[in-house]
Design a protein around this motif. Structure first.
Motif, PDB file in Angstrom:
ATOM      1  N   ASP A  20      92.918  39.452  31.057  1.00  0.00           N
ATOM      2  CA  ASP A  20      91.499  39.662  31.345  1.00  0.00           C
ATOM      3  C   ASP A  20      90.646  38.432  31.022  1.00  0.00           C
ATOM      4  N   GLY A  21      91.233  37.432  30.418  1.00  0.00           N
ATOM      5  CA  GLY A  21      90.478  36.251  30.014  1.00  0.00           C
ATOM      6  C   GLY A  21      89.674  35.621  31.135  1.00  0.00           C
ATOM      7  N   ARG A  22      90.249  35.525  32.323  1.00  0.00           N
ATOM      8  CA  ARG A  22      89.549  34.921  33.463  1.00  0.00           C
ATOM      9  C   ARG A  22      88.336  35.773  33.851  1.00  0.00           C
ATOM     10  N   GLY A  23      88.481  37.079  33.874  1.00  0.00           N
ATOM     11  CA  GLY A  23      87.356  37.952  34.206  1.00  0.00           C
ATOM     12  C   GLY A  23      86.254  37.903  33.162  1.00  0.00           C
ATOM     13  N   ILE A  24      86.639  37.822  31.895  1.00  0.00           N
ATOM     14  CA  ILE A  24      85.645  37.702  30.825  1.00  0.00           C
ATOM     15  C   ILE A  24      84.944  36.357  30.932  1.00  0.00           C
ATOM     16  N   ARG A  25      85.713  35.331  31.256  1.00  0.00           N
ATOM     17  CA  ARG A  25      85.142  33.996  31.456  1.00  0.00           C
ATOM     18  C   ARG A  25      84.092  34.036  32.561  1.00  0.00           C
ATOM     19  N   ASP A  26      84.419  34.682  33.673  1.00  0.00           N
ATOM     20  CA  ASP A  26      83.484  34.757  34.799  1.00  0.00           C
ATOM     21  C   ASP A  26      82.236  35.551  34.419  1.00  0.00           C
ATOM     22  N   LEU A  27      82.408  36.619  33.648  1.00  0.00           N
ATOM     23  CA  LEU A  27      81.270  37.406  33.175  1.00  0.00           C
ATOM     24  C   LEU A  27      80.338  36.546  32.323  1.00  0.00           C
ATOM     25  N   ILE A  28      80.887  35.846  31.352  1.00  0.00           N
ATOM     26  CA  ILE A  28      80.070  35.018  30.455  1.00  0.00           C
ATOM     27  C   ILE A  28      79.411  33.885  31.232  1.00  0.00           C
ATOM     28  N   ALA A  29      80.155  33.240  32.116  1.00  0.00           N
ATOM     29  CA  ALA A  29      79.580  32.158  32.926  1.00  0.00           C
ATOM     30  C   ALA A  29      78.411  32.677  33.754  1.00  0.00           C
ATOM     31  N   GLY A  30      78.524  33.887  34.270  1.00  0.00           N
ATOM     32  CA  GLY A  30      77.438  34.487  35.039  1.00  0.00           C
ATOM     33  C   GLY A  30      76.203  34.738  34.199  1.00  0.00           C
ATOM     34  N   VAL A  31      76.404  35.200  32.972  1.00  0.00           N
ATOM     35  CA  VAL A  31      75.265  35.403  32.068  1.00  0.00           C
ATOM     36  C   VAL A  31      74.626  34.059  31.735  1.00  0.00           C
ATOM     37  N   PHE A  32      75.443  33.072  31.428  1.00  0.00           N
ATOM     38  CA  PHE A  32      74.906  31.744  31.119  1.00  0.00           C
ATOM     39  C   PHE A  32      74.098  31.186  32.291  1.00  0.00           C
ATOM     40  N   ALA A  33      74.543  31.476  33.507  1.00  0.00           N
ATOM     41  CA  ALA A  33      73.863  30.952  34.700  1.00  0.00           C
ATOM     42  C   ALA A  33      72.450  31.509  34.847  1.00  0.00           C
ATOM     43  N   GLU A  34      72.135  32.578  34.139  1.00  0.00           N
ATOM     44  CA  GLU A  34      70.783  33.141  34.166  1.00  0.00           C
ATOM     45  C   GLU A  34      69.783  32.261  33.420  1.00  0.00           C
ATOM     46  N   TYR A  35      70.286  31.318  32.649  1.00  0.00           N
ATOM     47  CA  TYR A  35      69.444  30.453  31.820  1.00  0.00           C
ATOM     48  C   TYR A  35      69.660  29.005  32.258  1.00  0.00           C
ATOM     49  N   PRO A  36      68.590  28.312  32.668  1.00  0.00           N
ATOM     50  CA  PRO A  36      68.759  26.970  33.220  1.00  0.00           C
ATOM     51  C   PRO A  36      69.332  25.951  32.234  1.00  0.00           C
TER      52      PRO A  36
END
Length: 166
Positions: A20-36
């Motif tokens: 699941d590491g890749r999916g968790i990575r994508d989730l966190i990256a998506g949250v980070f992308a909300e902040y410039p």
């Protein structure tokens, strides 16, 4: 836990697996992308390579929420350095699912785990920019401490500490 929300897909809460590491990575990256000013770099998250094993080896657990297509939420809990205190990590929820009650489901799972092993409290560190997260923590009985720390990462992150008794 399994529920069918307005999103027309079943959401499942389960213990994470290493893959699941890749999916968790994508989730966190998506949250980070909300902040410039937040940047996600894989090398700053080496624990995701074997995420479930990593948190089990630290005396804890990692859970994910998935909707059949992707991981939409995560939370981890381990023993902190303080006796009888657990620490939360990787508490993220996809933007489209916030306000749905799923954060409460994730948090409840971690609370149940902490209580089941006799923990007296929970601590967490959260980025100073995650204001909506701070509101969630405070609504759920956490009190922000005076301590802050700098991570020295690519995003120049500063974090607040929050604590809650059980």
């Amino acid at each position: 836990m399994s529920t069918n929300l307005d999103f027309h897909t079943e959401v499942v809460l389960r213990e994470a697996r290493d893959e699941d590491g890749r999916g968790i990575r994508d989730l966190i990256a998506g949250v980070f992308a909300e902040y410039p000013d937040l940047v996600f770099l894989d090398e700053e998250f080496p624990e995701l390579a074997r995420a479930a094993t990593n948190y089990r080896n630290m005396g804890g657990r990692l859970w994910v929420l998935e909707d059949g297509r992707e991981i939409i939420g995560s939370i981890a809990i381990v023993r902190s350095g303080e006796p009888g205190i657990d620490e939360l990590f990787k508490f993220y929820l996809h933007k489209s699912r916030r306000g749905s009650g799923l954060a409460d489901v994730l948090f409840g799972k971690a609370l149940d785990f902490a209580r089941s092993r006799g923990s007296k409290g929970i601590v967490l560190w959260t980025d100073t920019r995650f204001v909506s997260g701070h509101r969630f923590y405070e609504k759920n009985g956490f009190i922000r401490g005076r301590e802050e720390r700098e991570l020295g990462d690519a995003s120049n992150s500063r974090e607040y500490v929050y604590r809650r008794d059980l």
